[in-house]
Write a protein that holds these residues in place. Structure first.
Motif, PDB file in Angstrom:
ATOM      1  N   VAL A 132      37.540  75.640  50.197  1.00  0.00           N
ATOM      2  CA  VAL A 132      36.824  75.459  48.929  1.00  0.00           C
ATOM      3  C   VAL A 132      37.056  76.657  48.011  1.00  0.00           C
ATOM      4  O   VAL A 132      37.292  76.504  46.802  1.00  0.00           O
ATOM      5  N   ALA A 133      36.998  77.859  48.589  1.00  0.00           N
ATOM      6  CA  ALA A 133      37.217  79.072  47.792  1.00  0.00           C
ATOM      7  C   ALA A 133      38.631  79.113  47.222  1.00  0.00           C
ATOM      8  O   ALA A 133      38.828  79.402  46.034  1.00  0.00           O
ATOM      9  N   ILE A 134      39.620  78.800  48.049  1.00  0.00           N
ATOM     10  CA  ILE A 134      41.010  78.811  47.572  1.00  0.00           C
ATOM     11  C   ILE A 134      41.216  77.750  46.505  1.00  0.00           C
ATOM     12  O   ILE A 134      41.909  77.974  45.505  1.00  0.00           O
ATOM     13  N   GLY A 135      40.598  76.573  46.689  1.00  0.00           N
ATOM     14  CA  GLY A 135      40.721  75.513  45.693  1.00  0.00           C
ATOM     15  C   GLY A 135      40.158  75.931  44.347  1.00  0.00           C
ATOM     16  O   GLY A 135      40.762  75.661  43.296  1.00  0.00           O
ATOM     17  N   ASN A 136      39.012  76.610  44.360  1.00  0.00           N
ATOM     18  CA  ASN A 136      38.412  77.070  43.107  1.00  0.00           C
ATOM     19  C   ASN A 136      39.259  78.141  42.430  1.00  0.00           C
ATOM     20  O   ASN A 136      39.401  78.150  41.206  1.00  0.00           O
ATOM     21  N   ILE A 137      39.833  79.041  43.222  1.00  0.00           N
ATOM     22  CA  ILE A 137      40.674  80.083  42.625  1.00  0.00           C
ATOM     23  C   ILE A 137      41.956  79.478  42.069  1.00  0.00           C
ATOM     24  O   ILE A 137      42.423  79.865  40.985  1.00  0.00           O
ATOM     25  N   LEU A 138      42.528  78.521  42.763  1.00  0.00           N
ATOM     26  CA  LEU A 138      43.725  77.845  42.251  1.00  0.00           C
ATOM     27  C   LEU A 138      43.415  77.123  40.939  1.00  0.00           C
ATOM     28  O   LEU A 138      44.211  77.167  39.988  1.00  0.00           O
ATOM     29  N   ARG A 139      42.297  76.443  40.906  1.00  0.00           N
ATOM     30  CA  ARG A 139      41.898  75.694  39.711  1.00  0.00           C
ATOM     31  C   ARG A 139      41.526  76.623  38.567  1.00  0.00           C
ATOM     32  O   ARG A 139      41.742  76.329  37.406  1.00  0.00           O
ATOM     33  N   GLY A 140      40.951  77.793  38.940  1.00  0.00           N
ATOM     34  CA  GLY A 140      40.489  78.741  37.939  1.00  0.00           C
ATOM     35  C   GLY A 140      38.978  78.745  37.841  1.00  0.00           C
ATOM     36  O   GLY A 140      38.314  77.740  38.120  1.00  0.00           O
ATOM     37  N   LEU A 141      38.412  79.888  37.475  1.00  0.00           N
ATOM     38  CA  LEU A 141      36.969  80.034  37.325  1.00  0.00           C
ATOM     39  C   LEU A 141      36.606  80.272  35.859  1.00  0.00           C
ATOM     40  O   LEU A 141      37.422  80.766  35.089  1.00  0.00           O
ATOM     41  N   GLU A 142      35.395  79.925  35.526  1.00  0.00           N
ATOM     42  CA  GLU A 142      34.894  80.197  34.171  1.00  0.00           C
ATOM     43  C   GLU A 142      34.418  81.648  34.130  1.00  0.00           C
ATOM     44  O   GLU A 142      33.460  82.018  34.813  1.00  0.00           O
ATOM     45  N   LEU A 143      35.096  82.473  33.321  1.00  0.00           N
ATOM     46  CA  LEU A 143      34.823  83.911  33.300  1.00  0.00           C
ATOM     47  C   LEU A 143      34.411  84.376  31.909  1.00  0.00           C
ATOM     48  O   LEU A 143      34.720  83.730  30.905  1.00  0.00           O
ATOM     49  N   SER A 144      33.720  85.517  31.885  1.00  0.00           N
ATOM     50  CA  SER A 144      33.427  86.178  30.618  1.00  0.00           C
ATOM     51  C   SER A 144      34.584  87.105  30.269  1.00  0.00           C
ATOM     52  O   SER A 144      35.534  87.260  31.044  1.00  0.00           O
ATOM     53  N   ALA A 161      38.339  71.376  44.723  1.00  0.00           N
ATOM     54  CA  ALA A 161      37.924  72.389  45.694  1.00  0.00           C
ATOM     55  C   ALA A 161      37.436  71.742  46.987  1.00  0.00           C
ATOM     56  O   ALA A 161      37.724  72.240  48.087  1.00  0.00           O
ATOM     57  N   LEU A 162      36.719  70.634  46.881  1.00  0.00           N
ATOM     58  CA  LEU A 162      36.224  69.955  48.076  1.00  0.00           C
ATOM     59  C   LEU A 162      37.369  69.377  48.891  1.00  0.00           C
ATOM     60  O   LEU A 162      37.346  69.427  50.138  1.00  0.00           O
ATOM     61  N   VAL A 163      38.378  68.832  48.206  1.00  0.00           N
ATOM     62  CA  VAL A 163      39.572  68.339  48.921  1.00  0.00           C
ATOM     63  C   VAL A 163      40.270  69.494  49.630  1.00  0.00           C
ATOM     64  O   VAL A 163      40.688  69.376  50.788  1.00  0.00           O
ATOM     65  N   CYS A 164      40.378  70.628  48.944  1.00  0.00           N
ATOM     66  CA  CYS A 164      40.997  71.809  49.566  1.00  0.00           C
ATOM     67  C   CYS A 164      40.190  72.277  50.777  1.00  0.00           C
ATOM     68  O   CYS A 164      40.764  72.748  51.764  1.00  0.00           O
ATOM     69  N   GLY A 165      38.859  72.143  50.699  1.00  0.00           N
ATOM     70  CA  GLY A 165      38.034  72.482  51.844  1.00  0.00           C
ATOM     71  C   GLY A 165      38.340  71.604  53.049  1.00  0.00           C
ATOM     72  O   GLY A 165      38.438  72.094  54.180  1.00  0.00           O
ATOM     73  N   LEU A 166      38.539  70.315  52.816  1.00  0.00           N
ATOM     74  CA  LEU A 166      38.892  69.403  53.904  1.00  0.00           C
ATOM     75  C   LEU A 166      40.307  69.673  54.411  1.00  0.00           C
ATOM     76  O   LEU A 166      40.582  69.513  55.606  1.00  0.00           O
ATOM     77  N   VAL A 167      41.205  70.090  53.504  1.00  0.00           N
ATOM     78  CA  VAL A 167      42.556  70.474  53.931  1.00  0.00           C
ATOM     79  C   VAL A 167      42.476  71.665  54.888  1.00  0.00           C
ATOM     80  O   VAL A 167      43.123  71.677  55.939  1.00  0.00           O
ATOM     81  N   GLY A 168      41.668  72.670  54.509  1.00  0.00           N
ATOM     82  CA  GLY A 168      41.519  73.841  55.371  1.00  0.00           C
ATOM     83  C   GLY A 168      40.947  73.483  56.732  1.00  0.00           C
ATOM     84  O   GLY A 168      41.438  73.950  57.769  1.00  0.00           O
ATOM     85  N   LEU A 169      39.928  72.623  56.753  1.00  0.00           N
ATOM     86  CA  LEU A 169      39.307  72.218  58.013  1.00  0.00           C
ATOM     87  C   LEU A 169      40.294  71.458  58.891  1.00  0.00           C
ATOM     88  O   LEU A 169      40.415  71.742  60.098  1.00  0.00           O
ATOM     89  N   SER A 170      41.025  70.511  58.303  1.00  0.00           N
ATOM     90  CA  SER A 170      41.974  69.717  59.098  1.00  0.00           C
ATOM     91  C   SER A 170      43.162  70.564  59.553  1.00  0.00           C
ATOM     92  O   SER A 170      43.680  70.367  60.661  1.00  0.00           O
ATOM     93  N   MET A 171      43.600  71.501  58.722  1.00  0.00           N
ATOM     94  CA  MET A 171      44.718  72.373  59.096  1.00  0.00           C
ATOM     95  C   MET A 171      44.341  73.244  60.297  1.00  0.00           C
ATOM     96  O   MET A 171      45.114  73.377  61.249  1.00  0.00           O
ATOM     97  N   PHE A 172      43.139  73.824  60.261  1.00  0.00           N
ATOM     98  CA  PHE A 172      42.698  74.653  61.382  1.00  0.00           C
ATOM     99  C   PHE A 172      42.406  73.802  62.621  1.00  0.00           C
ATOM    100  O   PHE A 172      42.628  74.251  63.752  1.00  0.00           O
ATOM    101  N   ALA A 173      41.886  72.583  62.419  1.00  0.00           N
ATOM    102  CA  ALA A 173      41.625  71.696  63.558  1.00  0.00           C
ATOM    103  C   ALA A 173      42.937  71.336  64.262  1.00  0.00           C
ATOM    104  O   ALA A 173      43.012  71.322  65.503  1.00  0.00           O
ATOM    105  N   LEU A 174      43.976  71.038  63.485  1.00  0.00           N
ATOM    106  CA  LEU A 174      45.291  70.753  64.062  1.00  0.00           C
ATOM    107  C   LEU A 174      45.822  71.967  64.806  1.00  0.00           C
ATOM    108  O   LEU A 174      46.318  71.861  65.937  1.00  0.00           O
ATOM    109  N   HIS A 175      45.717  73.129  64.178  1.00  0.00           N
ATOM    110  CA  HIS A 175      46.183  74.377  64.782  1.00  0.00           C
ATOM    111  C   HIS A 175      45.438  74.654  66.092  1.00  0.00           C
ATOM    112  O   HIS A 175      46.046  75.048  67.101  1.00  0.00           O
ATOM    113  N   GLY A 176      44.127  74.410  66.092  1.00  0.00           N
ATOM    114  CA  GLY A 176      43.326  74.635  67.283  1.00  0.00           C
ATOM    115  C   GLY A 176      43.661  73.676  68.410  1.00  0.00           C
ATOM    116  O   GLY A 176      43.705  74.063  69.587  1.00  0.00           O
ATOM    117  N   ALA A 177      43.904  72.404  68.074  1.00  0.00           N
ATOM    118  CA  ALA A 177      44.271  71.420  69.096  1.00  0.00           C
ATOM    119  C   ALA A 177      45.602  71.788  69.750  1.00  0.00           C
ATOM    120  O   ALA A 177      45.772  71.658  70.974  1.00  0.00           O
TER     121      ALA A 177
END
Length: 333
Positions: A132-144, A161-177
């Motif tokens: 989720v964090a990487i997805g938000n940084i890729l997309r960009g944040l609203e800054l002053s 960002a939520l899709v990126c969060g699921l990508v991260g979870l599935s990537m680590f789950a695959l790696h762990g398996a």
């Protein structure tokens, strides 16, 4: 000066990639901990990562420290803007650490089950929030104009960002398996290969959705290097599937490490020269060149890094070499 700034961008990237590869497999093991039906299997899962998990998390701390020293405004913006998410990550990592230490302290089924759940929860939460964090940084944040995050918490829960969060979870789950199939044997290894095969499809689907969505909505547009790295990640992932099918556990796991590296490199190359893009005014975005420390600081730190990094890499190799043997799953009576 510009060369030093780019070098430190690469060094921070190396630390993040190292963390994703090393802590990624034990976070993935924590995910599959939920699906292990036997107590002996769950105990073997934890035993397989016990020599490594705390050392793996040091890579995250080192990456955060390097970011703070080399790019202070980026550190301030990311850790303040994503404060709640970072606290939840910290909470998850605390649950993991305590669960590993406490689950065997009391001989009670209820006690063990509670800490088993805490271990799985503490693995799944960070795995998702990193994405989720990487997805938000890729997309960009609203800054002053001074780099402060001005968006609300719910703005961080956008679809990309939520899709990126699921990508991260599935990537680590695959790696762990894949790691479980490499470290354990017998029925558990066979089960882990089946888990890896099913998770492979999920990861591929989510990754393609994230790539397509990112190309469509990313403010940076399409760049050649990220696309090449995405293709390399897909090719590497296809090799992972083939090796897992042939029960070649160690090559499959090593290739999975390569896939994660390609994914993270694609993210870094898509961002460059930005480290935190700004959605409301691109000129306010934090780049490698406008948010770095002084030349003296970068030079001094580079000397320290050139001394320290070989030591860290050597220790990581040594500890994995010493505990390279398979973990035996005890028969339950």
């Amino acid at each position: 000066m510009e060369t030093l700034q780019v070098v430190w961008f690469l060094l921070v990237g190396v630390l993040v990639i190292g963390y994703a590869i090393l802590d990624g497999f034990d976070l993935g093991v924590g995910f599959w901990h939920l699906f292990a039906k036997k107590k002996s299997e769950r105990s073997a899962f934890i035993e397989s990562i016990e020599p490594f998990w705390d050392g793996n998390e040091v890579w995250l701390l080192t990456a955060g420290g390097a970011l703070f020293a080399a790019f202070p405004p980026v550190y301030a913006t990311v850790f303040s803007g994503l404060y709640l998410a970072m606290m939840l990550v910290l909470l998850g990592l605390i649950f993991r650490a305590v669960a590993i230490e406490f689950r065997n302290k009391v001989d009670s089924p209820g006690w063990t089950r509670a800490w088993d759940f805490a271990f799985a929860f503490g693995s799944i939460l960070p795995s998702t929030l990193y994405g989720v964090a990487i997805g938000n940084i890729l997309r960009g944040l609203e800054l002053s104009a001074v780099g402060d995050y001005t968006g609300g918490f719910f703005a961080l829960l956008n679809p990309f960002a939520l899709v990126c969060g699921l990508v991260g979870l599935s990537m680590f789950a695959l790696h762990g398996a894949l790691y479980i199939s490499m470290k354990l044997d017998g029925e558990v290894a066979l089960k882990a290969r089946k888990w890896a095969e099913k998770t492979w499809y999920v990861f591929l689907l989510l990754f393609m959705v994230a790539v397509g969505y990112g190309i469509k909505s990313c403010i940076h547009g399409i760049k050649a290097i990220p696309l090449v790295l995405v293709i390399l990640a897909l090719v590497s992932n296809a090799v992972v599937f083939a090796l897992n099918k042939k029960a070649k556990a160690k090559p499959a796991f090593i290739t999975s490490c390569l896939t994660i590296a390609c994914v993270m490199l694609a993210v870094a190359s898509a961002l460059f020269p930005y480290m935190v893009p700004c959605t409301n005014n691109p000129e306010w975005g934090l780049t490698v060149f406008n948010s770095s420390s002084s030349q003296l600081t970068l030079t001094s730190m580079l000397v320290i890094a050139l001394i320290g990094m070989p030591v860290v890499l050597g220790y990581s190799w040594f500890i994995h070499h010493v505990f390279r043997h398979k973990v035996k799953v005890e028969e339950e009576r």
